[in-house]
Motif scaffolding. Structure first.
Motif, PDB file in Angstrom:
ATOM      1  N   LEU A  17       0.820  -1.215   0.000  1.00  0.00           N
ATOM      2  CA  LEU A  17       0.000   0.000   0.000  1.00  0.00           C
ATOM      3  C   LEU A  17       0.855   1.267   0.000  1.00  0.00           C
ATOM      4  CD1 LEU A  17      -2.791  -0.962   2.562  1.00  0.00           C
ATOM      5  CD2 LEU A  17      -2.915  -0.970   0.069  1.00  0.00           C
ATOM      6  N   HIS A  18       2.170   1.112   0.221  1.00  0.00           N
ATOM      7  CA  HIS A  18       3.053   2.269   0.285  1.00  0.00           C
ATOM      8  C   HIS A  18       3.067   2.983  -1.069  1.00  0.00           C
ATOM      9  CE1 HIS A  18       6.247   4.832   1.669  1.00  0.00           C
ATOM     10  NE2 HIS A  18       6.933   4.555   0.580  1.00  0.00           N
ATOM     11  N   GLY A  19       2.779   4.274  -1.044  1.00  0.00           N
ATOM     12  CA  GLY A  19       2.796   5.067  -2.269  1.00  0.00           C
ATOM     13  C   GLY A  19       1.517   4.996  -3.082  1.00  0.00           C
ATOM     14  N   MET A  20       0.564   4.182  -2.635  1.00  0.00           N
ATOM     15  CA  MET A  20      -0.707   4.044  -3.358  1.00  0.00           C
ATOM     16  C   MET A  20      -1.704   5.070  -2.828  1.00  0.00           C
ATOM     17  SD  MET A  20      -0.548   1.594  -5.593  1.00  0.00           S
ATOM     18  CE  MET A  20      -2.259   1.251  -5.917  1.00  0.00           C
ATOM     19  N   THR A  21      -2.367   5.762  -3.723  1.00  0.00           N
ATOM     20  CA  THR A  21      -3.426   6.669  -3.282  1.00  0.00           C
ATOM     21  C   THR A  21      -4.719   5.878  -3.192  1.00  0.00           C
ATOM     22  OG1 THR A  21      -4.056   7.291  -5.531  1.00  0.00           O
ATOM     23  CG2 THR A  21      -2.329   8.627  -4.467  1.00  0.00           C
ATOM     24  N   LEU A  22      -5.643   6.382  -2.411  1.00  0.00           N
ATOM     25  CA  LEU A  22      -6.948   5.743  -2.287  1.00  0.00           C
ATOM     26  C   LEU A  22      -7.649   5.719  -3.647  1.00  0.00           C
ATOM     27  CD1 LEU A  22      -8.948   4.411  -0.387  1.00  0.00           C
ATOM     28  CD2 LEU A  22      -9.790   6.684   0.214  1.00  0.00           C
ATOM     29  N   GLU A  23      -7.467   6.757  -4.424  1.00  0.00           N
ATOM     30  CA  GLU A  23      -8.080   6.816  -5.759  1.00  0.00           C
ATOM     31  C   GLU A  23      -7.531   5.703  -6.657  1.00  0.00           C
ATOM     32  OE1 GLU A  23      -8.952   9.965  -9.384  1.00  0.00           O
ATOM     33  OE2 GLU A  23      -7.613  10.569  -7.759  1.00  0.00           O
ATOM     34  N   LYS A  24      -6.229   5.482  -6.620  1.00  0.00           N
ATOM     35  CA  LYS A  24      -5.601   4.430  -7.446  1.00  0.00           C
ATOM     36  C   LYS A  24      -6.099   3.050  -7.006  1.00  0.00           C
ATOM     37  CE  LYS A  24      -1.799   2.941  -9.905  1.00  0.00           C
ATOM     38  NZ  LYS A  24      -2.332   2.316 -11.093  1.00  0.00           N
ATOM     39  N   ILE A  25      -6.186   2.830  -5.704  1.00  0.00           N
ATOM     40  CA  ILE A  25      -6.673   1.559  -5.171  1.00  0.00           C
ATOM     41  C   ILE A  25      -8.106   1.315  -5.642  1.00  0.00           C
ATOM     42  CG2 ILE A  25      -7.380   0.379  -3.051  1.00  0.00           C
ATOM     43  CD1 ILE A  25      -4.927   1.714  -1.696  1.00  0.00           C
ATOM     44  N   LEU A  26      -8.962   2.320  -5.487  1.00  0.00           N
ATOM     45  CA  LEU A  26     -10.361   2.191  -5.869  1.00  0.00           C
ATOM     46  C   LEU A  26     -10.504   1.967  -7.365  1.00  0.00           C
ATOM     47  CD1 LEU A  26     -13.254   2.238  -4.835  1.00  0.00           C
ATOM     48  CD2 LEU A  26     -13.232   4.720  -5.088  1.00  0.00           C
ATOM     49  N   THR A  27      -9.725   2.681  -8.155  1.00  0.00           N
ATOM     50  CA  THR A  27      -9.773   2.522  -9.615  1.00  0.00           C
ATOM     51  C   THR A  27      -9.400   1.102 -10.018  1.00  0.00           C
ATOM     52  OG1 THR A  27      -9.247   4.861  -9.906  1.00  0.00           O
ATOM     53  CG2 THR A  27      -8.870   3.428 -11.797  1.00  0.00           C
ATOM     54  N   GLU A  28      -8.378   0.546  -9.392  1.00  0.00           N
ATOM     55  CA  GLU A  28      -7.968  -0.826  -9.711  1.00  0.00           C
ATOM     56  C   GLU A  28      -9.027  -1.842  -9.285  1.00  0.00           C
ATOM     57  OE1 GLU A  28      -4.030  -2.287  -9.172  1.00  0.00           O
ATOM     58  OE2 GLU A  28      -3.179  -0.272  -9.302  1.00  0.00           O
ATOM     59  N   LEU A  29      -9.653  -1.612  -8.133  1.00  0.00           N
ATOM     60  CA  LEU A  29     -10.712  -2.522  -7.676  1.00  0.00           C
ATOM     61  C   LEU A  29     -11.913  -2.490  -8.618  1.00  0.00           C
ATOM     62  CD1 LEU A  29     -10.617  -1.968  -3.815  1.00  0.00           C
ATOM     63  CD2 LEU A  29      -9.976  -4.045  -5.057  1.00  0.00           C
ATOM     64  N   VAL A  30     -12.289  -1.301  -9.081  1.00  0.00           N
ATOM     65  CA  VAL A  30     -13.410  -1.186 -10.016  1.00  0.00           C
ATOM     66  C   VAL A  30     -13.062  -1.870 -11.333  1.00  0.00           C
ATOM     67  CG1 VAL A  30     -14.815   0.429 -11.364  1.00  0.00           C
ATOM     68  CG2 VAL A  30     -14.363   0.887  -8.953  1.00  0.00           C
ATOM     69  N   ALA A  31     -11.828  -1.725 -11.781  1.00  0.00           N
ATOM     70  CA  ALA A  31     -11.407  -2.381 -13.024  1.00  0.00           C
ATOM     71  C   ALA A  31     -11.446  -3.899 -12.873  1.00  0.00           C
ATOM     72  CB  ALA A  31     -10.001  -1.914 -13.412  1.00  0.00           C
TER      73      ALA A  31
END
Length: 84
Positions: A17-31
């Motif tokens: 999770l280091h360096g990951m933004t919440l937006e990037k995490i959410l975008t990957e989960l939606v994808a």
């Protein structure tokens, strides 16, 4: 006088999770799962009723337990990708 702390971030090579933004995490989960799949895994209205990245980010930033669930699902997704 207290010494100043080092402003350089500490490297965390084992923390996915280091360096990951919440937006990037959410975008990957939606994808990976889509909004419906995300809503089935984490029961939040922001995932099931008129979902969007922006509205979900607002909820997740204000709701620590929901953010933890999203981060946990992201880590699970990464483990599953490594297995497969």
């Amino acid at each position: 006088m207290a010494p100043m702390s080092d402003p350089t971030p500490t490297p965390q090579p084992r923390n996915p999770l280091h360096g990951m933004t919440l937006e990037k995490i959410l975008t990957e989960l939606v994808a990976e799962y889509g909004w419906q799949g995300l809503s089935e895994r984490i029961a939040l209205r922001c995932f099931s009723q008129e979902p969007s990245i922006n509205s979900s980010l607002k909820v997740l930033r204000k709701t620590p337990w929901a953010r933890e669930k999203v981060e946990g699902l992201y880590l699970f997704m990464l483990r599953e990708r490594r297995r497969g």
